[in-house]
Design a protein around this motif. Structure first.
Motif, PDB file in Angstrom:
ATOM      1  N   ILE A 286       0.877  -1.176   0.000  1.00  0.00           N
ATOM      2  CA  ILE A 286       0.000   0.000   0.000  1.00  0.00           C
ATOM      3  C   ILE A 286       0.910   1.220   0.000  1.00  0.00           C
ATOM      4  O   ILE A 286       1.721   1.386   0.914  1.00  0.00           O
TER       5      ILE A 286
ATOM      6  N   THR B  98      -8.461   2.889  -0.566  1.00  0.00           N
ATOM      7  CA  THR B  98      -8.745   3.989   0.367  1.00  0.00           C
ATOM      8  C   THR B  98      -8.315   3.577   1.759  1.00  0.00           C
ATOM      9  O   THR B  98      -8.675   2.488   2.224  1.00  0.00           O
TER      10      THR B  98
ATOM     11  N   PHE C 260      -8.099   4.987   7.952  1.00  0.00           N
ATOM     12  CA  PHE C 260      -7.970   6.043   8.960  1.00  0.00           C
ATOM     13  C   PHE C 260      -8.207   7.420   8.353  1.00  0.00           C
ATOM     14  O   PHE C 260      -9.057   8.172   8.813  1.00  0.00           O
TER      15      PHE C 260
ATOM     16  N   VAL D 299      -0.002  13.397  10.487  1.00  0.00           N
ATOM     17  CA  VAL D 299       0.366  11.974  10.570  1.00  0.00           C
ATOM     18  C   VAL D 299       1.440  11.689   9.522  1.00  0.00           C
ATOM     19  O   VAL D 299       1.502  12.343   8.479  1.00  0.00           O
TER      20      VAL D 299
ATOM     21  N   PHE E 254       2.829  -6.407   2.680  1.00  0.00           N
ATOM     22  CA  PHE E 254       2.531  -7.768   3.122  1.00  0.00           C
ATOM     23  C   PHE E 254       3.168  -8.724   2.111  1.00  0.00           C
ATOM     24  O   PHE E 254       3.012  -8.525   0.899  1.00  0.00           O
TER      25      PHE E 254
HETATM   26  P1  2BA Z   1      -4.805   5.022   6.503  1.00  0.00           P
HETATM   27  O1  2BA Z   1      -5.539   3.972   7.259  1.00  0.00           O
HETATM   28  O2  2BA Z   1      -5.610   6.135   5.918  1.00  0.00           O
HETATM   29  O3  2BA Z   1      -3.664   5.623   7.482  1.00  0.00           O
HETATM   30  C1  2BA Z   1      -2.876   6.740   7.102  1.00  0.00           C
HETATM   31  C2  2BA Z   1      -1.880   7.076   8.188  1.00  0.00           C
HETATM   32  O4  2BA Z   1      -2.580   7.495   9.364  1.00  0.00           O
HETATM   33  C3  2BA Z   1      -1.039   5.872   8.642  1.00  0.00           C
HETATM   34  O5  2BA Z   1       0.074   5.777   7.772  1.00  0.00           O
HETATM   35  C4  2BA Z   1      -0.674   6.249  10.060  1.00  0.00           C
HETATM   36  O6  2BA Z   1       0.429   7.162  10.081  1.00  0.00           O
HETATM   37  C5  2BA Z   1      -1.884   7.017  10.527  1.00  0.00           C
HETATM   38  N1  2BA Z   1      -2.806   6.166  11.284  1.00  0.00           N
HETATM   39  C6  2BA Z   1      -3.488   5.095  10.843  1.00  0.00           C
HETATM   40  N2  2BA Z   1      -4.273   4.579  11.812  1.00  0.00           N
HETATM   41  C7  2BA Z   1      -4.080   5.353  12.890  1.00  0.00           C
HETATM   42  C8  2BA Z   1      -4.607   5.361  14.221  1.00  0.00           C
HETATM   43  N3  2BA Z   1      -5.517   4.443  14.619  1.00  0.00           N
HETATM   44  N4  2BA Z   1      -4.178   6.324  15.078  1.00  0.00           N
HETATM   45  C9  2BA Z   1      -3.277   7.256  14.693  1.00  0.00           C
HETATM   46  N5  2BA Z   1      -2.732   7.313  13.442  1.00  0.00           N
HETATM   47  C10 2BA Z   1      -3.133   6.384  12.563  1.00  0.00           C
HETATM   48  P2  2BA Z   1       0.622   4.348   7.394  1.00  0.00           P
HETATM   49  O7  2BA Z   1       0.786   3.508   8.628  1.00  0.00           O
HETATM   50  O8  2BA Z   1       1.840   4.552   6.551  1.00  0.00           O
HETATM   51  O9  2BA Z   1      -0.508   3.645   6.520  1.00  0.00           O
HETATM   52  C11 2BA Z   1      -0.819   4.087   5.196  1.00  0.00           C
HETATM   53  C12 2BA Z   1      -1.978   3.268   4.644  1.00  0.00           C
HETATM   54  O10 2BA Z   1      -1.558   1.896   4.549  1.00  0.00           O
HETATM   55  C13 2BA Z   1      -3.204   3.221   5.544  1.00  0.00           C
HETATM   56  O11 2BA Z   1      -3.992   4.371   5.298  1.00  0.00           O
HETATM   57  C14 2BA Z   1      -3.876   1.935   5.112  1.00  0.00           C
HETATM   58  O12 2BA Z   1      -4.563   2.134   3.892  1.00  0.00           O
HETATM   59  C15 2BA Z   1      -2.688   1.037   4.823  1.00  0.00           C
HETATM   60  N6  2BA Z   1      -2.341   0.165   5.963  1.00  0.00           N
HETATM   61  C16 2BA Z   1      -1.389   0.403   6.890  1.00  0.00           C
HETATM   62  N7  2BA Z   1      -1.310  -0.620   7.753  1.00  0.00           N
HETATM   63  C17 2BA Z   1      -2.228  -1.531   7.351  1.00  0.00           C
HETATM   64  C18 2BA Z   1      -2.638  -2.797   7.850  1.00  0.00           C
HETATM   65  N8  2BA Z   1      -2.079  -3.365   8.944  1.00  0.00           N
HETATM   66  N9  2BA Z   1      -3.613  -3.450   7.197  1.00  0.00           N
HETATM   67  C19 2BA Z   1      -4.198  -2.905   6.099  1.00  0.00           C
HETATM   68  N10 2BA Z   1      -3.866  -1.703   5.594  1.00  0.00           N
HETATM   69  C20 2BA Z   1      -2.891  -1.029   6.206  1.00  0.00           C
END
Ligand code: 2BA
Length: 111
Positions: free
Chosen positions: A7, A33, A36, A91, A99
């Motif tokens: 992603i 999309t 978060f 953020v 993955f």
């Molecule tokens: P989003 O869910 O829109 O998250 C965008 C960014 O917002 C994340 O960047 C993180 O910095 C922050 N964020 C997410 N959840 C948060 C929370 N509960 N509290 C505080 N900040 C939060 P990234 O970690 O680089 O993730 C970028 C995108 O990658 C995510 O967009 C999601 O689409 C995907 N992603 C990340 N980890 C994932 C996972 N374990 N499973 C599925 N998709 C994932």
């Protein structure tokens, strides 16, 4: 064989796609999309042999940048209280969330 699901940010996707195809990897790009931020990102899928996984990860690393994204406040008025964000929040997003998944079988059907 492995399926690599990455992603990435939309801004990095074209460069990444070009770099992967230049190296003869087969790639699928999906519009996605984030849960978060509820904003667009790009999901890249690459199916490849186990010994080529490191090269794919290297290409992703070379082409995807980490960025800070400022989230504007979201009013609860007329919306879902779950998405209420009272203050601007910064953020850190990306470079890539990856993955690597084992693939049991792969085939193409062409008639
Ligand atoms: P989003 O869910 O829109 O998250 C965008 C960014 O917002 C994340 O960047 C993180 O910095 C922050 N964020 C997410 N959840 C948060 C929370 N509960 N509290 C505080 N900040 C939060 P990234 O970690 O680089 O993730 C970028 C995108 O990658 C995510 O967009 C999601 O689409 C995907 N992603 C990340 N980890 C994932 C996972 N374990 N499973 C599925 N998709 C994932």
């Amino acid at each position: 064989m492995k399926l690599i699901v990455a992603i990435v940010q939309d801004q990095d996707s074209q460069k990444l796609l070009n770099a992967l195809t230049d190296d003869q990897f087969r790639v699928t790009k999906l519009a996605s999309t984030g849960g978060f931020l509820k904003s667009g990102n790009t999901t890249i899928m690459v199916g490849t042999e186990d010994h080529k996984v490191d090269r794919v990860l290297e290409i992703i690393k070379e082409n995807c940048q980490k960025r800070d994204q400022l989230i504007a406040p979201i009013s609860p008025m007329g919306g879902n209280a779950d998405s209420y964000i009272p203050q601007p929040v910064e953020v850190e997003v990306g470079g890539a969330n990856i993955f690597v998944v084992p693939v049991e079988s792969f085939g193409s059907f062409k008639r």
